[in-house]
Write a protein that holds these residues in place. Structure first.
Motif, PDB file in Angstrom:
ATOM      1  N   VAL A   3       0.862  -1.181   0.000  1.00 26.82           N
ATOM      2  CA  VAL A   3       0.000   0.000   0.000  1.00 26.82           C
ATOM      3  C   VAL A   3       0.889   1.217   0.000  1.00 26.82           C
ATOM      4  O   VAL A   3       1.935   1.239   0.646  1.00 26.82           O
ATOM      5  CB  VAL A   3      -0.904   0.005   1.251  1.00 26.82           C
ATOM      6  CG1 VAL A   3      -1.660   1.299   1.382  1.00 26.82           C
ATOM      7  CG2 VAL A   3      -1.853  -1.166   1.229  1.00 26.82           C
ATOM      8  N   PRO A   5       2.187   4.557   1.310  1.00 28.74           N
ATOM      9  CA  PRO A   5       2.101   5.248   2.597  1.00 28.74           C
ATOM     10  C   PRO A   5       1.610   6.681   2.395  1.00 28.74           C
ATOM     11  O   PRO A   5       1.618   7.187   1.270  1.00 28.74           O
ATOM     12  CB  PRO A   5       3.535   5.224   3.112  1.00 28.74           C
ATOM     13  CG  PRO A   5       4.362   5.155   1.879  1.00 28.74           C
ATOM     14  CD  PRO A   5       3.560   4.368   0.871  1.00 28.74           C
ATOM     15  N   SER A  15       6.269   2.521  -1.327  1.00 31.13           N
ATOM     16  CA  SER A  15       5.205   1.625  -0.891  1.00 31.13           C
ATOM     17  C   SER A  15       5.617   0.932   0.396  1.00 31.13           C
ATOM     18  O   SER A  15       6.795   0.856   0.730  1.00 31.13           O
ATOM     19  CB  SER A  15       4.893   0.593  -1.971  1.00 31.13           C
ATOM     20  OG  SER A  15       6.001  -0.259  -2.160  1.00 31.13           O
ATOM     21  N   GLU A  17       5.278  -2.645   2.293  1.00 31.83           N
ATOM     22  CA  GLU A  17       4.919  -4.042   2.108  1.00 31.83           C
ATOM     23  C   GLU A  17       4.458  -4.635   3.430  1.00 31.83           C
ATOM     24  O   GLU A  17       4.995  -4.322   4.488  1.00 31.83           O
ATOM     25  CB  GLU A  17       6.104  -4.832   1.579  1.00 31.83           C
ATOM     26  CG  GLU A  17       6.495  -4.453   0.177  1.00 31.83           C
ATOM     27  CD  GLU A  17       7.629  -5.276  -0.362  1.00 31.83           C
ATOM     28  OE1 GLU A  17       7.685  -5.429  -1.586  1.00 31.83           O
ATOM     29  OE2 GLU A  17       8.456  -5.759   0.428  1.00 31.83           O
ATOM     30  N   ASP A  53      -0.350  -5.312   8.233  1.00 33.32           N
ATOM     31  CA  ASP A  53      -1.290  -4.335   7.686  1.00 33.32           C
ATOM     32  C   ASP A  53      -0.550  -3.047   7.324  1.00 33.32           C
ATOM     33  O   ASP A  53       0.625  -2.895   7.617  1.00 33.32           O
ATOM     34  CB  ASP A  53      -2.454  -4.064   8.646  1.00 33.32           C
ATOM     35  CG  ASP A  53      -2.038  -3.423   9.957  1.00 33.32           C
ATOM     36  OD1 ASP A  53      -0.898  -2.896  10.068  1.00 33.32           O
ATOM     37  OD2 ASP A  53      -2.846  -3.418  10.896  1.00 33.32           O
ATOM     38  N   SER A  54      -1.271  -2.134   6.683  1.00 33.25           N
ATOM     39  CA  SER A  54      -0.646  -0.899   6.223  1.00 33.25           C
ATOM     40  C   SER A  54      -0.375   0.084   7.344  1.00 33.25           C
ATOM     41  O   SER A  54       0.279   1.103   7.131  1.00 33.25           O
ATOM     42  CB  SER A  54      -1.521  -0.231   5.156  1.00 33.25           C
ATOM     43  OG  SER A  54      -2.782   0.094   5.704  1.00 33.25           O
ATOM     44  N   ARG A  91      -4.572  -9.278   9.921  1.00 32.19           N
ATOM     45  CA  ARG A  91      -4.935  -7.995   9.315  1.00 32.19           C
ATOM     46  C   ARG A  91      -6.411  -7.681   9.554  1.00 32.19           C
ATOM     47  O   ARG A  91      -6.758  -6.573   9.949  1.00 32.19           O
ATOM     48  CB  ARG A  91      -4.641  -8.014   7.813  1.00 32.19           C
ATOM     49  CG  ARG A  91      -4.867  -6.664   7.130  1.00 32.19           C
ATOM     50  CD  ARG A  91      -4.637  -6.751   5.637  1.00 32.19           C
ATOM     51  NE  ARG A  91      -5.553  -7.651   4.965  1.00 32.19           N
ATOM     52  CZ  ARG A  91      -6.821  -7.353   4.666  1.00 32.19           C
ATOM     53  NH1 ARG A  91      -7.316  -6.183   4.968  1.00 32.19           N
ATOM     54  NH2 ARG A  91      -7.580  -8.239   4.053  1.00 32.19           N
TER      55      ARG A  91
END
Length: 107
Positions: A3, A5, A15, A17, A53-54, A91
């Motif tokens: 995702v 940031p 990104s 991971e 998770d992000s 997640r």
């Protein structure tokens, strides 16, 4: 998974991971050969904290492997396939609505 940031100044990565994508670099940089047991994998990789998770929440590889039924893996793909649902459960359970809203806000 990866995702983007939130945008900030500095030398931040393009990104972030998480999940099995975050584990892959550890596997690539190690001397681990397959077949391998869960204990051998943890020793070879140093039991890294894997972001699931992000938001940057992590789980120790040993804990994630403890939730997998298999104790030996014939290939890297078999290991990643076994860990994927475990990291997805982390997640889905770890966020909640407040965490999801926080991830959407730019601050």
């Amino acid at each position: 998974m990866a995702v983007r940031p939130p945008q900030q100044d500095g030398d931040e990565p393009d990104s972030l991971e998480f999940g099995i994508a975050a584990l892959s670099p550890y596997l690539s940089e190690s001397d681990l050969t397959f077949p391998a047991t869960a204990d051998e994998i943890v020793r070879a990789l140093g039991d890294p904290a894997i972001p699931y998770d992000s938001n940057g929440n992590t789980v120790a590889l040993s804990d994630a492997l403890g939730a997998v039924r298999a104790t030996e893996f014939d290939t890297k793909r078999e290991l990643l396939d076994a860990l994927h649902p475990v990291l997805e459960e982390y997640r889905e359970a770890g966020g909640g609505i407040l965490s999801q809203l926080r991830a959407l806000l730019p601050f």
